[in-house]
Every structure is written in C-alpha cells, then in structure tokens.
Design a protein around this motif. Structure first.
Motif, PDB file in Angstrom:
ATOM      1  N   VAL A  20       0.853  -1.192   0.000  1.00  0.00           N
ATOM      2  CA  VAL A  20       0.000   0.000   0.000  1.00  0.00           C
ATOM      3  C   VAL A  20       0.886   1.238   0.000  1.00  0.00           C
ATOM      4  O   VAL A  20       1.897   1.296   0.701  1.00  0.00           O
ATOM      5  CB  VAL A  20      -0.932   0.013   1.233  1.00  0.00           C
ATOM      6  CG1 VAL A  20      -1.739   1.314   1.298  1.00  0.00           C
ATOM      7  CG2 VAL A  20      -1.879  -1.180   1.193  1.00  0.00           C
ATOM      8  N   THR A  79      -7.860   6.042  -6.129  1.00  0.00           N
ATOM      9  CA  THR A  79      -7.168   4.795  -5.820  1.00  0.00           C
ATOM     10  C   THR A  79      -6.874   4.065  -7.122  1.00  0.00           C
ATOM     11  O   THR A  79      -7.748   3.966  -7.993  1.00  0.00           O
ATOM     12  CB  THR A  79      -8.026   3.909  -4.900  1.00  0.00           C
ATOM     13  OG1 THR A  79      -8.249   4.595  -3.668  1.00  0.00           O
ATOM     14  CG2 THR A  79      -7.324   2.600  -4.610  1.00  0.00           C
ATOM     15  N   ALA A  81      -4.005   0.845  -9.012  1.00  0.00           N
ATOM     16  CA  ALA A  81      -3.116  -0.292  -8.738  1.00  0.00           C
ATOM     17  C   ALA A  81      -2.001  -0.312  -9.769  1.00  0.00           C
ATOM     18  O   ALA A  81      -2.229  -0.041 -10.964  1.00  0.00           O
ATOM     19  CB  ALA A  81      -3.896  -1.602  -8.788  1.00  0.00           C
ATOM     20  N   ARG A  86      -1.298  -1.198  -4.279  1.00  0.00           N
ATOM     21  CA  ARG A  86      -2.440  -0.271  -4.294  1.00  0.00           C
ATOM     22  C   ARG A  86      -1.938   1.107  -3.909  1.00  0.00           C
ATOM     23  O   ARG A  86      -1.315   1.278  -2.850  1.00  0.00           O
ATOM     24  CB  ARG A  86      -3.537  -0.715  -3.339  1.00  0.00           C
ATOM     25  CG  ARG A  86      -4.792   0.152  -3.480  1.00  0.00           C
ATOM     26  CD  ARG A  86      -5.947  -0.310  -2.638  1.00  0.00           C
ATOM     27  NE  ARG A  86      -5.810   0.097  -1.253  1.00  0.00           N
ATOM     28  CZ  ARG A  86      -5.646  -0.723  -0.242  1.00  0.00           C
ATOM     29  NH1 ARG A  86      -5.571  -2.019  -0.460  1.00  0.00           N
ATOM     30  NH2 ARG A  86      -5.535  -0.272   0.994  1.00  0.00           N
ATOM     31  N   ASN A  88      -3.082   4.856  -3.000  1.00  0.00           N
ATOM     32  CA  ASN A  88      -4.096   5.848  -2.653  1.00  0.00           C
ATOM     33  C   ASN A  88      -3.466   7.219  -2.875  1.00  0.00           C
ATOM     34  O   ASN A  88      -2.518   7.594  -2.184  1.00  0.00           O
ATOM     35  CB  ASN A  88      -4.530   5.698  -1.192  1.00  0.00           C
ATOM     36  CG  ASN A  88      -5.154   4.349  -0.918  1.00  0.00           C
ATOM     37  OD1 ASN A  88      -5.963   3.855  -1.704  1.00  0.00           O
ATOM     38  ND2 ASN A  88      -4.793   3.727   0.197  1.00  0.00           N
ATOM     39  N   ARG A 362     -14.543   3.147  -1.328  1.00  0.00           N
ATOM     40  CA  ARG A 362     -13.250   3.373  -1.958  1.00  0.00           C
ATOM     41  C   ARG A 362     -13.448   4.506  -2.957  1.00  0.00           C
ATOM     42  O   ARG A 362     -14.350   4.464  -3.781  1.00  0.00           O
ATOM     43  CB  ARG A 362     -12.772   2.111  -2.669  1.00  0.00           C
ATOM     44  CG  ARG A 362     -11.436   2.286  -3.373  1.00  0.00           C
ATOM     45  CD  ARG A 362     -10.272   2.093  -2.436  1.00  0.00           C
ATOM     46  NE  ARG A 362     -10.170   0.733  -1.958  1.00  0.00           N
ATOM     47  CZ  ARG A 362      -9.608   0.382  -0.812  1.00  0.00           C
ATOM     48  NH1 ARG A 362      -9.137   1.321  -0.013  1.00  0.00           N
ATOM     49  NH2 ARG A 362      -9.531  -0.876  -0.429  1.00  0.00           N
TER      50      ARG A 362
END
Length: 700
Positions: A20, A79, A81, A86, A88, A362
């Motif tokens: 993350v 968000t 990928a 991932r 943010n 999300r």
C-alpha cells in the motif's frame, strides 16, 4: 514496463500493508500535478481515456469551478493499482489560497511526489508545500515535468532544488533530446534507455544511444558518489569496489528517501505521456508503505500511546476532509490502526459522541466503490457520521485515542456577505455553516458592531470560490462586500511598573486584586528586516508568595482576554510580553475572578500607555511578465506600497519578487492582465505582518 528492482520488491511483499502507498502530488500551480495524476490513472488502467485540464475532462478536477478555472481547488482522492501495489493518491491544490487543503492532506500521507516545471524550477508555492512536508516528515521524490517546453533544462531545475529546498538531489535519469525533441530518458541505475514514440502508450527499452553513453556514465558516477557520501552501507561497497551495484544503489536511494537526506529526481513530460511509467515504478520502489513509517501517536486519558499499522489493533482513524452535499455527507478517513466495518459504532474522541459508519467507500474522485470494511493503511470515505469535523479522531469505543489534528491557519481576508432577498437569509446561514464544516480555514462570524455576516479565508480567490459555490449549489443571490484584511496591533515601546487595583464592593462579598505589570515587545531585537514577531508571552516574577499561583494563572487569563481588542482600532494585539512583577491580596475579597479582571483591565490600561503600531498582513508576490512590461509592473507595485526584493530574466520574460500589503492586492489580477495584454501572471504566499501606515490605525 517494470524494473528488476520493482519485480524484486513485488516478490518480497508478504504483509498486504507493504503493498500500500498513501501518496500525494504536490507542486506550484500549473506545474502539471493534475496532468501527472491523470496519466497515472490512465497507465494503471483506472481510466480508459486520458483527460486534459484545458478541456475540463480530468478525473480529479471534477468540481465545475475547477474545470472553469483550470486549477485544482479541492484535494481529490483516487485509488489505483500498479503491479500488485495499491496506491491511494491525493491530488492537492497548488494555489496558495488553498494551502489548508494541502496541510490536511499532508497530515495523512506517508509519501509524496513533488512536481516541478522544467522551465521555472522551484517556484514559491513549490517551496511552501515542500516546507510543509518537511514539518510533517513526509518523504518525497521529485518529478521534473514539461521537459518538452521551450527553455526546459533538467540541470537548472535540479540546481534550484538544491539551492532553495536544500536536500541532496539524486538524479536517476538523463533526458534523451531537448525541448520538442525530448523523446525519452536513460535509466542510470540499469544503464538502459526508455524511448516513447509519438502516440505510443508505453516505452520501448533499448540500449543507451552512443552519443549519450559517455554522459550517462559520467552521471551514473556522480550519482554513486553522492549516494556513497550519504549512506554508510553504500560507502562501504563503493570503497571496496569503486562502484555501486544496481541493487545496492536502489536500496540506498530508498533509505535516503525515507530519512529525507536525499530526494530522488526523475524527469519527463506528463502531457506527452513520457516518463510516467518510471515515475510509478519509483513511487512504489522508494516511497514508504504504512509499515515503514513510525506508529501513529495519540493521547488517552492524558497519557501518550502508540498504535501500530495493524488490522488487529483497536480502530483509530483521522478525519482529514468532509464533503457536505445536499444528498449526504462524505467523511474522508485515514485509518491508522484496526478495522472498521459497515454498521459499526465508533466514537469521536474529541467530543465523546458516538457515530455510526453506515457505508464505506473506496474513492475515485467523484465516483465510489462500496467496501465491507476498511483496515489500517486505508484512505476511504464513509457515510454515517453526522458531526465529525476535519481533524476529528474516530476510534473504537473500548479503546479511545485522540490523534493530533492538522494545524489550521488563521484567515487573513474577510468579506461581508448577505442575501439580496430577506427570505433567503436562513438558507444563506445554513449554506455558510456547511462551507465552514467542509473547510476549517473558512470562518463565519457576525460582526458585533455592524451586524454583518463576515466570511474570512486565506485569500481573495479562496473567498471568491466559496461564494460561487453557494451561488451554484444553493441558487442563492448573494451580495459580497469588499474584502477586508485582518489587522493586528503590537507594542513598540512598553511600560514598566504599571499598578492596577481592582476593588469592587456591592453589598455582598467584595472583589480585591492588586497587580503590577511590565509590558514590552516580545522580541525587541527583531524589528528590522525580520519584521514584527507575533505571539504572546506571560511571565511571573512575583516573589515571597505575594500572589498565589492560582491567582497568577487568573492574571494570565485576564491578560489574554485583553488581547482581543487593542487601543488603536479594536484589532487583536500580538507580539508582546507581559510580566507580573508584584501584587497584593485581601484575606476575604481576593479571588480568581478578581485577579482575572485585574489582569484584563490592567493590561488594557498598560496598552493605552504604551507606544503601539498597527500591523497588516503582507504577501510575497512573484510576478512573471514579458520583459517589455517590467517598467509598468514595477510602477504599479510601487503604487501598491510594494517593496521589490529581486528580479531575474528567463527566456524573454522577467520574474519580479516583491513584498506587498495584502490589502493592496485586491483586483491586482485584472490590473496585471491589462498592463501585460493578458500575458502576465503572479502568485502570492503569506509573508507575515508589517507596520501599516498611520492612517490605517483607525480603520476597522
């Protein structure tokens, strides 16, 4: 395209939190933040068509005012990928009027990408947000954008980073071609070229062009030497082998980024989609995950506690943004520890109120995907909490923890607002309350003397956007008065030994307090180039217990009460030190109330006896104009009481820096456009307070 380093990092991920990244995009206005964000979303497959700022089609600038003005106003969360990670991402505003949005975003970020214009280098707001990131300890990498522009120069931009921001810039790429001929970069870690053909979606990896090979080797050597100077393990390998391997170099760059000792510098042109893929690789390779940053600290029952980024810990999250709309209220959270699920009850640690999380979303700018739960490391929006404000802590009821909220700057500009129709007054009050709920840097108050509703904010554009939002969202016809700045008063020469006796007898228990006060400027040595010092300091020099400690605290509270209105024009007083040197009490009639009153009235009397000066907020203005317009611009700045502090020439344009009273900047944008045939631009940033002309002493 993935580097070997990136594959290695991906393979080594075992804890999901290690994959993350909570990152922000920071820069000066018009440096290309939103375009960088748009290209990131496109390359990660989050969107399938590239939007453009000038067309009003970008994902993160979704507010109608952002699209109309072509600038980012509100921090937008998205968000995406990238190869098992991932990300943010928060796209933050670049205009100084919206710096509070940047402040609140930085409070919840683990890392950031600072975007710089390859022509302009470090600009005023770039420097401002960089300093803010320093205060929050947010690791950064740099992306020098717009290398395809005329006058673009990577080395000049890097020099400005070194000189104005003072980290060690660690340049890991060499541009291939200049200006319109910019086609790609040489990756100095792997000594491979990445070339983007016109219209190509991704780079072609090739050998380093022969004409750049010697220069690439020289720059690789400079990079190795710079890293070895800063990193002990790299220095050891460099001394043994006289070179650094790519894995050692990459690991050292990651360590130096996390500690802030160095900043990795990449380059490209986001508009032409060149250099963004290596930037994505660098974001996941060098910037930290939630596991890499220190555990969050908070207080519980007055004692400091830590919470690790672990879903099994008690839940704790910080509210960093609230979006109150007519159809609902979105509360944006950074989850620092624990897990929260749909329908769960949480507590606002500051107020003690219980809130319920009805839905978890999300976020992708103005679109959302529903989640069953959010865990440590997540940045999400929730629906349900009705009273939580930006800066509030939401936590588990069984394990409350109060996190430090973001700092909110004091507003500096005010306007009077009123509904043109009396029947709309209540709707206007409700709309203003909603605005202040969304943006803590907006303050709504009623002037006790005029009865006007006053809206205060960080600048003229800030207030203009707020009022326009009311007009568009509520359909209200709002009248706006001329913006007013927030003046302050300060002491330039104080008084010593002022005696004040507070004696009151009204038939019952009396009041008696005797105080002796010294008043002086807070820092008498700083009245020169550094300008007046803001703040208030209280000291007690009483000996022998002549004034008990609880009464000393009451005197301080009374003095702070007196700072609300100064003798010149009723403006708040700042920049002074008050010393309680002596006093006396009465056995029966002395009380905290009496000494608080003595402190309040005594300081007011002392201020009337002191030499006072009115202070006004000033701003550092950077004006960029064609060379032929410099004379007219300098004359206009002088007419606005501006003091020019520097100027330089860049590729046919002149950049003038001046300090100008904020009150003189209203309407300056229109004036500058007319003097420069629409080609002049300017930016401002707060530069503290300065003495105002004597005529302003009675202005309210």
């Amino acid at each position: 395209m993935r580097t070997d380093l990136h594959r290695h990092l991906t393979d080594s991920v075992t804890n999901p939190l290690a994959a993350v990244r909570n990152l922000g995009i920071l820069a000066h206005v018009d440096a290309g933040k939103t375009t960088v964000t748009e290209r990131i979303l496109y390359l990660t497959g989050t969107i399938h068509k590239r939007g453009e700022v000038h067309d009003g089609t970008t994902v993160t600038d979704f507010d109608p005012q952002e699209r109309d003005r072509g600038i980012t106003i509100f921090a937008a969360a998205v968000t995406c990928a990238w190869d098992g990670h991932r990300i943010n991402l928060l796209d933050t505003p670049g205009h100084v009027d919206f710096s509070d949005e940047v402040e609140r975003s930085l409070r919840v970020l683990d890392g950031a990408v600072a975007v710089f214009d390859a022509v302009a280098g470090v600009e005023p707001q770039s420097e401002s947000v960089w300093r803010r990131a320093d205060r929050h300890g947010v690791p950064r990498i740099a992306f020098v954008n717009k290398l395809d522009r005329a006058g673009a120069d990577l080395d000049t931009a890097v020099d400005s980073i070194r000189e104005r921001l003072h980290p060690a810039p660690l340049v890991v790429q060499l541009p291939i071609g200049t200006e319109d001929a910019f086609t790609g970069v040489v990756d100095l870690l792997r000594m491979r070229a990445l070339v983007w053909a016109d219209g190509a979606e991704s780079a072609e990896e090739t050998a380093v062009p022969p004409d750049l090979l010697d220069e690439a080797r020289r720059r690789r050597r400079l990079l190795e030497e710079a890293v070895a100077e800063l990193h002990p393990a790299a220095l050891e390998e460099f001394c043994d082998r006289s070179t650094l391997s790519a894995p050692t170099l990459a690991a050292a760059l990651r360590d130096l980024t996390r500690t802030g000792e160095g900043v990795v510098v990449l380059c490209g042109s986001a508009y032409r989609n060149r250099g963004v893929e290596p930037l994505l690789d660098a974001m996941v390779a060098y910037l930290p995950s939630p596991l890499d940053v220190p555990a969050v600290r908070g207080t519980r029952d007055g004692a400091e506690q830590e919470r690790a980024a672990d879903p099994r810990e008690p839940f704790a999250a910080l509210v960093f943004k609230v979006n109150a709309t007519a159809t609902g209220r979105l509360t944006y959270l950074r989850v620092y520890s624990g897990t929260v699920e749909k329908g769960q009850a949480v507590v606002d640690a500051g107020t003690g109120r219980t809130e319920r999380v009805a839905r978890i979303l999300r976020v992708r700018a103005d679109r959302h995907a529903e989640l069953e739960r959010a865990v440590a490391g997540d940045i999400v929006a929730v629906i349900g909490p009705k009273n939580a404000r930006a800066g509030a802590t939401l936590c588990a009821p069984t394990a409350p923890l109060l996190l430090e909220p973001p700092v909110v700057a004091d507003p500096v500009v005010s306007v009077a607002v009123e509904a043109r129709r009396n029947t709309d007054t209540d709707r206007l009050v409700s709309a203003l309350a909603r605005l202040a709920e969304e943006d803590p840097s907006l303050v709504v108050r009623t002037d006790p003397e005029t009865g006007q509703t006053v809206l205060s904010g960080m600048g003229e554009l800030h207030l203009e956007v707020a009022v326009e939002k009311i007009r568009r969202a509520q359909g209200l016809d709002v009248a706006v008065g001329r913006p007013r700045v927030s003046y302050r008063e300060t002491v330039v020469r104080g008084v010593s030994g002022l005696v004040y006796r507070h004696v009151k007898q009204d038939g019952g228990a009396g009041q008696f307090a005797h105080v002796v006060l010294d008043v002086e400027p807070l820092d008498p040595e700083s009245g020169g180039a550094g300008g007046p010092v803001a703040g208030f300091e209280f000291r007690s020099a009483v000996v022998g217990g002549r004034v008990p400690q609880e009464y000393v605290r009451a005197v301080e509270a009374g003095c702070r009460d007196a700072l609300a209105e100064g003798p010149l024009g009723g403006h708040p007083v700042t920049g002074l030190r008050v010393t309680l040197t002596d006093g006396a009490t009465h056995v029966k009639d002395s009380s905290e109330t009496a000494f608080r009153a003595a402190g309040r009235f005594g300081l007011r009397e002392a201020l009337r006896a002191s030499a006072m000066v009115l202070l006004e907020p000033v701003a550092e203005v950077t004006v960029t104009v064609p060379e032929e317009a410099v004379g007219g611009v300098l004359g206009d700045l002088a007419a606005r009481r501006g003091r020019v502090s520097g100027s330089l020439t860049r590729v046919g344009t002149a950049v003038v820096t001046a300090t100008v009273p904020l009150a003189e900047l209203f309407g300056y944008a229109t004036r500058l456009r007319s003097r420069t045939q629409g080609r002049g631009t300017f930016t401002t940033r707060p530069a503290g307070l300065a003495p105002a002309p004597a005529a302003g002493a009675t202005a309210r």
